[in-house]
Design a protein around this motif. Structure first.
Motif, PDB file in Angstrom:
ATOM      1  N   SER A  94       0.828  -1.206   0.000  1.00 26.48           N
ATOM      2  CA  SER A  94       0.000   0.000   0.000  1.00 26.48           C
ATOM      3  C   SER A  94       0.864   1.259   0.000  1.00 26.48           C
ATOM      4  O   SER A  94       0.506   2.271  -0.623  1.00 26.48           O
ATOM      5  N   PHE A  95       2.024   1.207   0.683  1.00 27.41           N
ATOM      6  CA  PHE A  95       2.914   2.373   0.680  1.00 27.41           C
ATOM      7  C   PHE A  95       3.452   2.653  -0.722  1.00 27.41           C
ATOM      8  O   PHE A  95       3.442   3.794  -1.190  1.00 27.41           O
ATOM      9  N   VAL A  96       3.915   1.614  -1.416  1.00 29.48           N
ATOM     10  CA  VAL A  96       4.507   1.799  -2.744  1.00 29.48           C
ATOM     11  C   VAL A  96       3.474   2.346  -3.725  1.00 29.48           C
ATOM     12  O   VAL A  96       3.734   3.289  -4.476  1.00 29.48           O
ATOM     13  N   CYS A  97       2.270   1.754  -3.727  1.00 37.40           N
ATOM     14  CA  CYS A  97       1.266   2.192  -4.701  1.00 37.40           C
ATOM     15  C   CYS A  97       0.730   3.589  -4.376  1.00 37.40           C
ATOM     16  O   CYS A  97       0.284   4.305  -5.282  1.00 37.40           O
ATOM     17  N   ALA A 367       7.906  12.196   8.268  1.00 34.13           N
ATOM     18  CA  ALA A 367       6.929  13.104   7.661  1.00 34.13           C
ATOM     19  C   ALA A 367       6.585  12.665   6.241  1.00 34.13           C
ATOM     20  O   ALA A 367       5.421  12.734   5.817  1.00 34.13           O
ATOM     21  N   GLU A 368       7.584  12.206   5.479  1.00 32.47           N
ATOM     22  CA  GLU A 368       7.327  11.740   4.121  1.00 32.47           C
ATOM     23  C   GLU A 368       6.504  10.455   4.138  1.00 32.47           C
ATOM     24  O   GLU A 368       5.626  10.255   3.296  1.00 32.47           O
ATOM     25  N   TYR A 369       6.800   9.579   5.087  1.00 31.27           N
ATOM     26  CA  TYR A 369       6.061   8.314   5.163  1.00 31.27           C
ATOM     27  C   TYR A 369       4.596   8.552   5.511  1.00 31.27           C
ATOM     28  O   TYR A 369       3.700   7.888   4.982  1.00 31.27           O
ATOM     29  N   GLU A 370       4.346   9.490   6.413  1.00 30.57           N
ATOM     30  CA  GLU A 370       2.973   9.753   6.835  1.00 30.57           C
ATOM     31  C   GLU A 370       2.197  10.579   5.812  1.00 30.57           C
ATOM     32  O   GLU A 370       0.977  10.690   5.910  1.00 30.57           O
ATOM     33  N   ASN A 371       2.885  11.179   4.858  1.00 28.61           N
ATOM     34  CA  ASN A 371       2.222  11.940   3.793  1.00 28.61           C
ATOM     35  C   ASN A 371       2.655  11.374   2.439  1.00 28.61           C
ATOM     36  O   ASN A 371       3.469  11.968   1.732  1.00 28.61           O
TER      37      ASN A 371
END
Length: 639
Positions: A94-97, A367-371
């Motif tokens: 889900s993160f990659v897509c 911050a990048e991971y959460e957005n």
């Protein structure tokens, strides 16, 4: 053809303009061991082309972002990111897509001429299916999965990320559990009504004729219908890349595919996957030698079977076996055997850098991971549905996801809207809106000050129809549900010591004079006409002492009690206390006589028939009626 059919394609980015000056030197040159590995890969490529001249060229050593040829296995860099969701395949997928923007292949019939490093792909947050696959495979191997990049063929919809013909995953119903048949095979079977076999045959013939006629009409309609997808002239030729996860590691029970564009789990029998050319991980490369005329249905994924899979580095007899320790030596050190070089490039169970690969964690702060959405939000179109996603804290109301269901394929008439929220102070996590009835249902997580679980309404104005559900285990009174409108209120209880399970209150109309005077509703409450209470059976009491229904007719000053029935009783015991006609009522006075008391207790003992017992019972009921009226006012205020 491929570009025009890609709804998510973004064409305003020029890869030739990216800055490669800050990349490490290992991106721009090859070490001696990498050169030896490329020679071995080229030798393998030439042998394959000679032995299989009818097969497409292998995707084995494309150039990177600096124009330097790299063996595809060296681009896969196993990495475990320090986020809880990234320890599971679903979180990685889900993160990659979500994090990357999909770009289709320049030519749908051939793999790309270049394969950029996951570092660059993460930095610019975009890539094609091969870029998606390499990044996802790196994360999965780092998390301990036996994952592989796959170069193969798929349908137009999968290659172009077109989900407009698919059902939204959030709308899929769970599979129904079949009901168990009655194990009693000796039960009596009653004969069916006799029917004429001739009439049944005639009826079957008529049904077949009508069905055939309907089929012909429906086929004509399908051919004329515009919304249906046309046959793809390039079916079976479109190149695609995805991830293969083998069973075994991380307790994966069954081998499956992951489409990196959507992050969805697919069976290896899925008809959307039409064939496989080759697969690779961070340690080796395999060529599929099986027949793919039936897609991937009949493929064996036993990589140790040399008849099904041709392995490049034969020294690695166990492809899925990983070294137990991370290499501690510098990757600039030379090794003589190319297979030893791959052994040295093992997966890192700690998020550290390897040779030509800059650690992903340094490029992905919290911050990048959460957005993850580079364009602010993500929109996915399904069949008669639209799914919108936002990052947490992107919206002031905490909205992170919205699903809109439509009545038509053109998505013009809305039927239902579902919204999901995060990090709200009132603990609201989901809202459902029925666009046809305008009914809104809010769902709350445990911990709300009023212990709310759900709230259904059409308007937030009072007395307009509210249904409220509570976490009854946390409430002292065991209230689990309450419904209220202008004329009535119904409350449902669970697990009470007094066995009360329902309370129904009827209200009268307010005084119109006070309403016209503009007095607030709190100062002019609705008059309570009647209160009904229903109780479950208390096995510790005799039936004629255990109340089943209790009615307080407040305005008429009548109290009616109905008791439970014993097992073989047919008529319940009842007691009714009526108001004395012609006598003024006083709150501190109880007037009891045989004229204003109606009782029918055929099964009760003598003590229940004397007037003193009824007098004490009436005193208790008067006190409880007063408490009940106050509870009703408290419930009104709570709503």
């Amino acid at each position: 053809l491929c570009l025009s059919s890609s709804p998510c394609y973004v064409s305003d980015f020029d890869w030739s303009s990216i800055d490669t000056s800050l990349l490490p030197s290992s991106y721009k040159t090859n070490s001696q061991q990498e050169k030896e590995l490329l020679q071995l890969a080229d030798h393998f490529f030439q042998q394959y082309a000679h032995l299989c001249p009818d097969r497409k060229p292998l995707f084995i050593y494309p150039v990177n972002e600096c124009g330097v040829q790299k063996f595809v296995s060296t681009t896969v860099r196993p990495t475990l990111l320090p986020f809880p969701d990234m320890y599971y395949w679903s979180g990685c997928a889900s993160f990659v897509c979500d994090y990357l923007i999909m770009e289709p292949l320049k030519c749908p019939l051939t793999p790309p001429s270049s394969l950029y490093s996951p570092t660059t792909i993460l930095k610019y947050q975009r890539g094609n299916c091969f870029d998606f696959t390499v990044l996802l495979c790196s994360l999965l191997i780092g998390a301990g999965y036996d994952a592989y990049c796959v170069h193969g063929y798929a349908t137009l919809e999968m290659c172009s990320l077109d989900q407009t013909q698919e059902l939204c995953p959030l709308l899929r119903k769970p599979p129904e559990v079949p009901e168990e048949e009655d194990p009693n095979k000796y039960r009596i079977k009653y004969p069916l009504e006799p029917q004429s076999k001739f009439l049944l045959q005639q009826q079957a013939k008529k049904e077949e004729e009508t069905e055939s006629a309907e089929k012909e009409e429906s086929e004509e309609e399908v051919l004329m219908e515009v919304g249906k997808p046309k046959r793809d002239p390039l079916h079976g030729l479109r190149v695609h890349a995805w991830v293969l996860v083998l069973s075994g590691k991380r307790k994966v029970p069954e081998t499956f595919f992951i489409n990196p564009f959507t992050g969805n789990h697919h069976s290896t029998m899925d008809e959307c996957f039409l064939g496989i050319e080759s697969i690779w991980n961070h340690r080796n490369y395999w060529v599929n030698m099986q027949d793919c005329r039936k897609g991937c249905k009949d493929l064996s994924f036993d990589l140790s079977d040399s008849f099904c899979w041709e392995i490049m580095l034969s020294e690695s007899n166990e492809p899925s076996q990983l070294p137990t320790e991370s290499p501690k030596e510098d990757t600039d050190d030379m090794v003589s055997d190319p297979s030893d070089a791959l052994e040295q490039w093992g997966p890192c169970m700690e998020p550290i850098g390897f040779g030509t690969f800059v650690c992903l964690t340094s490029l992905l702060p919290t911050a990048e991971y959460e957005n993850p959405f580079s364009q602010g939000k993500k929109v996915i179109l399904y069949d008669k549905a639209k799914l919108e996603k936002w990052a947490a804290y992107a919206n002031r109301d905490g909205l992170v996801e919205r699903l809109t269901v439509y009545a038509d394929s053109d998505r013009t008439e809305e039927l239902e809207v579902k919204e999901w929220f995060k990090h709200r102070e009132d603990l609201l996590y989901m809202r459902e809106v029925n666009k046809q009835t305008q009914l809104i249902t809010d769902h709350f997580s445990p911990g709300h000050p009023l212990l709310l679980k759900a709230h259904s309404y059409t308007s937030l104005e009072p007395e307009t129809g509210h249904t409220v559900e509570f976490y009854h285990m946390a409430r002292v009174d065991g209230l689990c549900k309450r419904f209220e409108n202008a004329t009535e209120m119904t409350e449902y209880f669970v697990g009470r010591e007094d066995f009360l399970h329902m309370r129904h209150i009827e209200f009268g109309e307010r005084d119109k004079k006070t309403e016209k005077a503009g007095i607030a509703a709190d100062a002019n409450p609705r008059p309570i006409v009647q209160i009904k209470e229903y109780f479950h059976r208390n096995p510790e009491k005799p039936a004629d002492e255990d109340i089943e229904e209790r009615i307080f007719m407040v305005i008429d000053d009548i109290i009616q009690l109905t008791y439970h029935l014993e097992l073989h009783d047919t008529i319940a015991s009842k007691v009714v206390f009526c108001r004395v006609i012609g006598r003024e009522k006083r709150e501190d006075e109880i007037f009891l006589s045989r004229e204003n008391t109606v009782k029918y207790q055929p099964w009760s003992s003598e003590k229940h028939k004397n007037m003193l017992h009824l007098y004490n019972l009436l005193w208790e009921l008067r006190a409880e009626q007063k408490e009940l009226k106050q509870q009703v006012r408290d419930s009104e205020a709570e709503v």
